[in-house]
Design an enzyme around this catalytic site. Structure first.
Site, short mmCIF file in Angstrom:
data_model
loop_
_atom_site.label_atom_id
_atom_site.label_comp_id
_atom_site.label_asym_id
_atom_site.label_seq_id
_atom_site.Cartn_x
_atom_site.Cartn_y
_atom_site.Cartn_z
N HIS A 1 -8.42 1.83 -1.08
CA HIS A 1 -8.78 1.70 -2.49
C HIS A 1 -8.73 0.23 -2.89
O HIS A 1 -7.87 -0.52 -2.43
CB HIS A 1 -7.87 2.51 -3.40
CG HIS A 1 -6.41 2.33 -3.12
ND1 HIS A 1 -5.77 2.94 -2.06
CD2 HIS A 1 -5.47 1.59 -3.75
CE1 HIS A 1 -4.49 2.59 -2.05
NE2 HIS A 1 -4.28 1.76 -3.06
N GLN B 1 0.84 -1.21 0.00
CA GLN B 1 0.00 0.00 0.00
C GLN B 1 0.88 1.25 0.00
O GLN B 1 1.78 1.38 0.83
CB GLN B 1 -0.93 0.01 1.22
CG GLN B 1 -1.93 1.16 1.17
CD GLN B 1 -2.94 1.15 2.33
OE1 GLN B 1 -2.84 0.32 3.25
NE2 GLN B 1 -3.90 2.06 2.28
P1 DGP Z 1 -1.32 0.95 -3.67
O1 DGP Z 1 0.14 0.73 -3.99
O2 DGP Z 1 -2.10 -0.33 -3.50
O3 DGP Z 1 -1.49 1.93 -2.52
O4 DGP Z 1 -1.91 1.62 -4.98
C1 DGP Z 1 -1.86 2.99 -5.23
C2 DGP Z 1 -2.23 3.17 -6.67
O5 DGP Z 1 -2.58 4.52 -6.85
C3 DGP Z 1 -1.09 2.88 -7.64
O6 DGP Z 1 -1.48 1.84 -8.53
C4 DGP Z 1 -0.89 4.17 -8.42
C5 DGP Z 1 -2.15 4.95 -8.12
N1 DGP Z 1 -1.98 6.38 -8.01
C6 DGP Z 1 -1.11 7.03 -7.19
N2 DGP Z 1 -1.24 8.35 -7.32
C7 DGP Z 1 -2.24 8.55 -8.23
C8 DGP Z 1 -2.85 9.71 -8.78
O7 DGP Z 1 -2.52 10.86 -8.48
N3 DGP Z 1 -3.84 9.51 -9.69
C9 DGP Z 1 -4.24 8.25 -10.08
N4 DGP Z 1 -5.22 8.17 -10.99
N5 DGP Z 1 -3.69 7.14 -9.57
C10 DGP Z 1 -2.70 7.29 -8.67
#
Ligand code: DGP
Length: 110
Positions: free
Chosen positions: A96, A90
């Site tokens: 999420h 995470q």
């Molecule tokens: P996790 O590693 O499980 O906490 O997943 C976080 C996810 O969030 C990762 O796949 C990339 C995504 N992510 C991080 N920052 C942003 C953002 O600013 N916008 C979007 N759309 N996704 C993001």
């Protein structure tokens, strides 16, 4: 929470490609997709991870996931992942679910 990235996306203060929105949850495209379909489904109400999600939030979020999968036409086959804690990968501490589909998904995920 002002300093929470996903709270800011939910509030519309940061841009994101929104796929679906309900009273309880928002689904938007992951900025670093790991599958042809890769969206994040987050609760409108801030909670830091799966472990502190109240049951009343869970119910609405489940519906948001199901509707999102149907809208995207992937409800026949998708993977739903919640990384709980830094040790499990995470990196954003607003709960999420990763909803991924559109390619063969290996098991175990690693
Ligand atoms: P996790 O590693 O499980 O906490 O997943 C976080 C996810 O969030 C990762 O796949 C990339 C995504 N992510 C991080 N920052 C942003 C953002 O600013 N916008 C979007 N759309 N996704 C993001």
């Amino acid at each position: 929470m002002d300093d929470c990235l996903f709270c800011r996306i939910v509030a519309g203060d940061l841009p994101a490609s929104i796929v679906h929105r309900t009273e309880s949850g928002v689904a938007f495209a992951d900025r670093s997709p790991q599958a042809p379909t890769h969206v994040l489904v987050v609760p409108v109400t801030h909670c830091s991870g799966f472990q502190d999600m109240p049951p009343e939030v869970a119910a609405g979020l489940v519906t948001t996931v199901q509707e999102t999968a149907r809208l995207l036409g992937v409800d026949h086959a998708y993977r739903l992942v919640a990384n709980q804690g830094a040790g499990a990968g995470q990196s954003v501490f607003h709960l999420h679910f990763h909803l991924m589909a559109g390619r063969p998904l290996q098991w175990p995920p690693g």
